[in-house]
Design a protein around this motif. Structure first.
Motif, PDB file in Angstrom:
ATOM      1  N   LYS A  18       0.830  -1.211   0.000  1.00  0.00           N
ATOM      2  CA  LYS A  18       0.000   0.000   0.000  1.00  0.00           C
ATOM      3  C   LYS A  18       0.857   1.252   0.000  1.00  0.00           C
ATOM      4  O   LYS A  18       0.551   2.232  -0.685  1.00  0.00           O
ATOM      5  CB  LYS A  18      -0.934   0.002   1.207  1.00  0.00           C
ATOM      6  CG  LYS A  18      -1.895   1.190   1.215  1.00  0.00           C
ATOM      7  CD  LYS A  18      -2.874   1.112   2.376  1.00  0.00           C
ATOM      8  CE  LYS A  18      -3.843   2.289   2.351  1.00  0.00           C
ATOM      9  NZ  LYS A  18      -4.782   2.252   3.485  1.00  0.00           N
ATOM     10  N   GLU A  28       0.736   4.195  -2.816  1.00  0.00           N
ATOM     11  CA  GLU A  28       0.529   5.622  -2.545  1.00  0.00           C
ATOM     12  C   GLU A  28       1.599   6.467  -3.224  1.00  0.00           C
ATOM     13  O   GLU A  28       1.313   7.552  -3.739  1.00  0.00           O
ATOM     14  CB  GLU A  28       0.517   5.867  -1.036  1.00  0.00           C
ATOM     15  CG  GLU A  28      -0.717   5.303  -0.353  1.00  0.00           C
ATOM     16  CD  GLU A  28      -0.632   5.346   1.160  1.00  0.00           C
ATOM     17  OE1 GLU A  28       0.485   5.551   1.689  1.00  0.00           O
ATOM     18  OE2 GLU A  28      -1.684   5.181   1.819  1.00  0.00           O
ATOM     19  N   GLU A  29       2.835   5.968  -3.247  1.00  0.00           N
ATOM     20  CA  GLU A  29       3.931   6.706  -3.874  1.00  0.00           C
ATOM     21  C   GLU A  29       3.860   6.670  -5.398  1.00  0.00           C
ATOM     22  O   GLU A  29       4.345   7.582  -6.073  1.00  0.00           O
ATOM     23  CB  GLU A  29       5.276   6.127  -3.423  1.00  0.00           C
ATOM     24  CG  GLU A  29       5.580   6.348  -1.948  1.00  0.00           C
ATOM     25  CD  GLU A  29       6.932   5.781  -1.546  1.00  0.00           C
ATOM     26  OE1 GLU A  29       7.645   5.270  -2.446  1.00  0.00           O
ATOM     27  OE2 GLU A  29       7.269   5.847  -0.353  1.00  0.00           O
ATOM     28  N   GLY A  36      -0.676   7.701  -6.821  1.00  0.00           N
ATOM     29  CA  GLY A  36      -1.091   9.086  -6.590  1.00  0.00           C
ATOM     30  C   GLY A  36      -0.523  10.037  -7.624  1.00  0.00           C
ATOM     31  O   GLY A  36      -1.275  10.740  -8.326  1.00  0.00           O
ATOM     32  N   GLN A  81      -7.993   8.181  -2.747  1.00  0.00           N
ATOM     33  CA  GLN A  81      -7.843   7.231  -1.655  1.00  0.00           C
ATOM     34  C   GLN A  81      -7.233   5.950  -2.216  1.00  0.00           C
ATOM     35  O   GLN A  81      -7.589   5.515  -3.304  1.00  0.00           O
ATOM     36  CB  GLN A  81      -9.200   6.900  -1.013  1.00  0.00           C
ATOM     37  CG  GLN A  81      -9.885   8.087  -0.355  1.00  0.00           C
ATOM     38  CD  GLN A  81     -11.238   7.722   0.234  1.00  0.00           C
ATOM     39  OE1 GLN A  81     -11.862   6.746  -0.188  1.00  0.00           O
ATOM     40  NE2 GLN A  81     -11.678   8.480   1.209  1.00  0.00           N
ATOM     41  N   ILE A  82      -6.311   5.375  -1.458  1.00  0.00           N
ATOM     42  CA  ILE A  82      -5.751   4.073  -1.810  1.00  0.00           C
ATOM     43  C   ILE A  82      -6.287   3.084  -0.790  1.00  0.00           C
ATOM     44  O   ILE A  82      -6.029   3.222   0.412  1.00  0.00           O
ATOM     45  CB  ILE A  82      -4.209   4.074  -1.776  1.00  0.00           C
ATOM     46  CG1 ILE A  82      -3.648   5.183  -2.680  1.00  0.00           C
ATOM     47  CG2 ILE A  82      -3.674   2.709  -2.181  1.00  0.00           C
ATOM     48  CD1 ILE A  82      -3.932   4.996  -4.146  1.00  0.00           C
ATOM     49  N   THR A  90     -10.975   6.414  -5.858  1.00  0.00           N
ATOM     50  CA  THR A  90     -10.396   5.373  -5.022  1.00  0.00           C
ATOM     51  C   THR A  90      -9.704   4.357  -5.910  1.00  0.00           C
ATOM     52  O   THR A  90     -10.283   3.886  -6.890  1.00  0.00           O
ATOM     53  CB  THR A  90     -11.484   4.659  -4.185  1.00  0.00           C
ATOM     54  OG1 THR A  90     -12.125   5.624  -3.330  1.00  0.00           O
ATOM     55  CG2 THR A  90     -10.874   3.568  -3.321  1.00  0.00           C
ATOM     56  N   THR A 117      -5.096  -0.892  -3.784  1.00  0.00           N
ATOM     57  CA  THR A 117      -3.690  -1.070  -3.422  1.00  0.00           C
ATOM     58  C   THR A 117      -2.939  -1.909  -4.450  1.00  0.00           C
ATOM     59  O   THR A 117      -1.830  -1.566  -4.884  1.00  0.00           O
ATOM     60  CB  THR A 117      -3.577  -1.755  -2.047  1.00  0.00           C
ATOM     61  OG1 THR A 117      -4.116  -0.882  -1.048  1.00  0.00           O
ATOM     62  CG2 THR A 117      -2.139  -2.084  -1.709  1.00  0.00           C
TER      63      THR A 117
END
Length: 234
Positions: free
Chosen positions: A129, A133-134, A137, A155-156, A173, A176
Motif C-alpha cells: 500500500k 501511494e507513492e 497518486g 484514496q488508496i 479510489t 492497493t
C-alpha cells in the motif's frame, strides 16, 4: 441473523447470511478458508451463490493462499521476494528494499503459527500500500492534468474485487494492488475512473470518452480480467 450453511462443489461449506441495511452482495473468506456470503434482506439465496460463482477465481485464490505458508523466499504476486529476519526486536516490522520485503520479527516467533501468518500478510499489504501511494497518486495527478480532469481527492484502499471507483463527490479510489499491474493497465484503471467524473455509468457516452483518451480501452478491459487484486503466494 441466522446463518444458512450450504454445500458447494467449488467452495466447500458456504455460510449465507441475509442482513438488513445491506445494499450489495458481499463475499468474504475467513482465516479457515470458509466462504461467507452476505445478502441484502430480500435477495434470494440462489442469487448469492450465483454471485459467488461469478467470482469463483477470486474466492478459490483466497482459499489457496490461506493454505500457503509465508517464509523467507516466498514470492508475492510474482513481484516481491520475502526475507524474514529474527532479531532481538520486540515487534514485527517490515520495509521494502528494491523488490524484497524485509520483515524483522522477535527471535522466539513461531513463523508457522496462524497468528504470525496473519500478521505477516497484514505487514506485506501495508508495504504494498505504501508503494501504491507513492506510485499511483502521482500518476493520477499527471493523467488528470494531461486530460483536464478535476477530481476532489484520492484514496488508496485494499479492495476485494474492484480496481477502482469514482464517487459522486469526485473522490477517486484506487486499489492497493493496482500498483502491481503493468504500467499501461495502471493508466487504463486511472483513466477509467477519471472518465466516471463525467459519466457515472458504463453507457455509450462513457466508452466514447474513455476511448478518446485510451484508444485500447476495451482491449485492456479484457486483459485486466487476467489479474486478481489480492495476495498470491508462491
Amino acid at each position: 441473523m441466522p446463518v444458512n450453511k450450504v454445500k458447494s462443489a467449488h467452495f466447500g461449506t458456504v455460510h449465507v447470511r441475509r442482513k438488513r441495511g445491506v445494499k450489495n452482495m458481499r463475499l468474504r473468506v475467513d482465516h479457515t478458508g470458509t466462504l461467507h456470503v452476505t445478502l441484502p434482506w430480500l435477495v434470494p439465496q440462489a442469487l448469492g451463490l450465483a454471485f459467488a460463482e461469478k467470482h469463483k477465481e477470486w474466492v478459490q485464490l483466497q482459499q489457496k493462499n490461506l493454505q500457503a505458508t509465508i517464509g523467507s523466499g516466498s514470492v508475492i504476486n510474482d513481484t516481491y521476494r520475502v526475507e524474514l529476519r529474527k532479531t532481538d526486536t520486540s515487534r514485527m516490522t517490515a520495509r521494502l528494499q528494491g523488490h524484497t520485503i524485509l520483515i524483522t520479527l522477535p527471535a522466539k516467533t513461531n513463523i508457522e503459527a496462524e497468528e504470525t501468518q496473519s500478521k505477516l500478510r497484514k505487514k506485506i499489504i501495508t508495504v504494498i500500500k505504501a508503494e501504491a501511494e507513492e506510485t499511483l497518486g502521482p500518476l493520477l495527478y499527471r493523467l488528470a492534468k494531461a486530460y483536464r480532469y478535476n477530481f476532489k481527492d484520492i484514496q488508496i484502499k485494499t479492495l476485494k474485487s474492484r480496481w477502482g471507483s469514482c464517487s459522486s463527490e469526485k473522490v477517486i479510489t484506487l486499489n492497493t494492488f493496482a500498483v502491481q499491474l503493468p504500467d499501461y493497465l495502471q493508466e487504463y484503471v486511472i483513466l477509467h475512473e477519471l472518465t466516471h467524473l463525467n459519466h457515472m455509468h458504463h453507457g455509450q457516452g462513457f466508452w466514447e470518452e474513455l476511448i478518446s483518451v485510451c484508444p485500447d480501452a476495451k482491449k485492456y478491459r479484457k486483459e485486466l480480467k487476467n489479474y486478481q487484486p489480492t495476495i498470491s503466494i508462491t
